[in-house]
Design a protein around this motif. Structure first.
Motif, mmCIF file in Angstrom:
data_model
loop_
_atom_site.group_PDB
_atom_site.id
_atom_site.type_symbol
_atom_site.label_atom_id
_atom_site.label_comp_id
_atom_site.label_asym_id
_atom_site.label_seq_id
_atom_site.Cartn_x
_atom_site.Cartn_y
_atom_site.Cartn_z
ATOM 1 N N TRP A 234 0.859 -1.175 0.000
ATOM 2 C CA TRP A 234 0.000 0.000 0.000
ATOM 3 C C TRP A 234 0.897 1.227 0.000
ATOM 4 O O TRP A 234 1.667 1.435 0.938
ATOM 5 C CB TRP A 234 -0.904 0.014 1.242
ATOM 6 C CG TRP A 234 -2.053 -0.941 1.154
ATOM 7 C CD1 TRP A 234 -2.276 -1.893 0.197
ATOM 8 C CD2 TRP A 234 -3.148 -1.045 2.077
ATOM 9 N NE1 TRP A 234 -3.425 -2.583 0.454
ATOM 10 C CE2 TRP A 234 -3.995 -2.087 1.605
ATOM 11 C CE3 TRP A 234 -3.490 -0.367 3.239
ATOM 12 C CZ2 TRP A 234 -5.157 -2.458 2.266
ATOM 13 C CZ3 TRP A 234 -4.663 -0.732 3.909
ATOM 14 C CH2 TRP A 234 -5.494 -1.766 3.422
ATOM 15 N N ALA A 235 0.784 2.020 -1.037
ATOM 16 C CA ALA A 235 1.651 3.181 -1.191
ATOM 17 C C ALA A 235 0.825 4.426 -1.447
ATOM 18 O O ALA A 235 -0.154 4.386 -2.206
ATOM 19 C CB ALA A 235 2.631 2.970 -2.341
ATOM 20 N N ARG A 236 1.221 5.515 -0.817
ATOM 21 C CA ARG A 236 0.499 6.785 -0.984
ATOM 22 C C ARG A 236 0.609 7.285 -2.413
ATOM 23 O O ARG A 236 -0.289 7.950 -2.924
ATOM 24 C CB ARG A 236 1.056 7.810 -0.005
ATOM 25 C CG ARG A 236 0.372 9.169 -0.046
ATOM 26 C CD ARG A 236 0.970 10.086 0.998
ATOM 27 N NE ARG A 236 2.406 10.250 0.789
ATOM 28 C CZ ARG A 236 3.214 10.832 1.666
ATOM 29 N NH1 ARG A 236 2.756 11.266 2.822
ATOM 30 N NH2 ARG A 236 4.501 10.961 1.394
ATOM 31 N N GLU A 237 1.723 6.978 -3.060
ATOM 32 C CA GLU A 237 1.949 7.426 -4.430
ATOM 33 C C GLU A 237 2.751 6.371 -5.172
ATOM 34 O O GLU A 237 3.352 5.492 -4.557
ATOM 35 C CB GLU A 237 2.693 8.775 -4.443
ATOM 36 C CG GLU A 237 3.973 8.771 -3.624
ATOM 37 C CD GLU A 237 4.472 10.162 -3.315
ATOM 38 O OE1 GLU A 237 3.825 11.122 -3.738
ATOM 39 O OE2 GLU A 237 5.511 10.279 -2.657
ATOM 40 N N SER A 238 2.752 6.445 -6.486
ATOM 41 C CA SER A 238 3.485 5.470 -7.280
ATOM 42 C C SER A 238 4.976 5.597 -7.015
ATOM 43 O O SER A 238 5.469 6.653 -6.588
ATOM 44 C CB SER A 238 3.202 5.685 -8.772
ATOM 45 O OG SER A 238 3.704 6.944 -9.190
ATOM 46 N N ALA A 239 5.715 4.528 -7.276
ATOM 47 C CA ALA A 239 7.156 4.512 -7.020
ATOM 48 C C ALA A 239 7.872 5.632 -7.762
ATOM 49 O O ALA A 239 8.857 6.192 -7.272
ATOM 50 C CB ALA A 239 7.736 3.156 -7.423
ATOM 51 N N GLU A 240 7.369 5.979 -8.951
ATOM 52 C CA GLU A 240 8.009 7.019 -9.761
ATOM 53 C C GLU A 240 7.931 8.392 -9.119
ATOM 54 O O GLU A 240 8.653 9.309 -9.506
ATOM 55 C CB GLU A 240 7.362 7.056 -11.152
ATOM 56 C CG GLU A 240 7.636 5.823 -12.006
ATOM 57 C CD GLU A 240 6.764 4.636 -11.639
ATOM 58 O OE1 GLU A 240 7.039 3.538 -12.149
ATOM 59 O OE2 GLU A 240 5.821 4.792 -10.829
ATOM 60 N N ARG A 241 7.078 8.557 -8.109
ATOM 61 C CA ARG A 241 6.904 9.855 -7.455
ATOM 62 C C ARG A 241 7.519 9.879 -6.061
ATOM 63 O O ARG A 241 7.399 10.867 -5.343
ATOM 64 C CB ARG A 241 5.422 10.206 -7.387
ATOM 65 C CG ARG A 241 4.760 10.385 -8.749
ATOM 66 C CD ARG A 241 3.272 10.647 -8.620
ATOM 67 N NE ARG A 241 3.000 11.836 -7.815
ATOM 68 C CZ ARG A 241 1.833 12.095 -7.228
ATOM 69 N NH1 ARG A 241 0.836 11.225 -7.348
ATOM 70 N NH2 ARG A 241 1.652 13.202 -6.527
#
Length: 304
Positions: free
Chosen positions: A27-34
């Motif tokens: 579960w991530a607040r934003e994509s890995a690229e960000r």
């Protein structure tokens, strides 16, 4: 099992857990690229991270993994490149330095052939590896660890741990970079004064030459500062004059999740559940990623 955080720490930990047969969701607040991981310079080297005795072992574990991944650079984003840490001295480093292959004293510092990681490529590869192992990645913000519906929660929230745990010991150390068109530089270079917020380093990456940098403590700004950018270019050009005329491609800012010491431990949650904390990696999250992930995965299932 749920891993909170989709940066380098979260993805590497999730990969190891999934490949050991666990059902893992990130579960991530934003994509890995960000994430902060995506804008990092990507050079393997322990920097602004404590405690050194533990960091050395984590870093060496990760070094072994990166050396293997460098056999497939186009796929993994990992290459081995020569470079120099100007002003560094072996006797000022911990015992780990004696186990870095090829690390040697030169006239102006220490030279070595070290892993350089193209982070956007590497993060995408990690995510694909996780999915192949049966894991999933969801963009989902977590505001309360007690509310995460899993028997085991692995907290790799980075700077987000400040509010999530909450842990006021986690604080930002702002890093600004300038990406320029590479004028032919094929080696990395660092010149870091740990008592100063300013440093000089350049790292050749496929998308351009990354110039740095800054280490501004307790600064939350994600906006690039033009004066800071000009000073970064000037410091790097002092080492390689051809950089002065290189065309600027982009500006980047990341907030390192600093802490007096990495928090890597297992703690109870209400209802007989467990949280494993793996955060506070400062400026060396990439450097210790695989070593910390291995320990976190072991803590998540100590009998495995």
């Amino acid at each position: 099992m749920i891993v909170v955080g989709g940066g380098i720490a979260g993805l590497t930990t999730a990969v190891l857990l999934a490949e050991s047969g666990r059902r893992v969701r990130v579960w991530a607040r934003e994509s890995a690229e960000r994430t902060t991981s995506a804008v990092a310079g990507g050079l393997w080297w322990p920097y602004r991270i404590e405690p050194e005795p533990l960091v050395g072992a984590w870093a060496l574990h990760s070094l072994t993994v990166y050396e293997e991944l460098a056999a497939r650079p186009a796929e993994t984003g990992v290459r081995l490149l020569e470079g120099v840490h100007q002003g560094a001295r072996l006797n000022e480093l911990g015992p780990w330095a004696g186990r870095v292959p090829g690390l040697r004293a030169v006239a102006d510092g220490l030279a070595a052939r070290l892993p350089v990681i193209d982070m956007p490529v590497h993060l995408a590869w990690l995510r694909e590896r996780l999915v192949k192992a049966g894991g999933t990645v969801e963009e989902r913000e977590v505001t309360d660890l007690n509310a995460v519906p899993a028997t085991v929660v692995v907290n790799c929230a980075g700077l987000g741990a400040r509010a999530l745990v909450p842990d006021p010991a986690v604080r930002p150390v702002r890093g600004q970079l300038v990406v320029v068109e590479n004028p032919g530089v094929t080696t990395w270079f660092t010149s870091v004064d740990h008592s100063s917020a300013a440093s000089a380093y350049f790292i050749p990456q496929p998308g351009g030459l990354l110039l740095g940098g800054t280490a501004e403590e307790d600064d939350w700004s994600l906006e690039p500062d033009p004066d800071t950018a000009a000073a970064i270019v000037a410091r790097c050009a002092a080492a390689r004059p051809e950089i002065a005329g290189a065309r600027v491609l982009a500006h980047r800012v990341g907030l390192r999740p600093a802490r007096d010491a990495v928090r890597l431990e297992r703690r109870p949650l209400p209802g007989g559940r467990t949280v494993v904390h793996n955060y506070g990696h400062g400026g060396a999250g990439i450097t210790v990623a695989w070593g910390c992930a291995h320990e976190a995965a072991t803590l998540a299932h100590p009998t495995a």
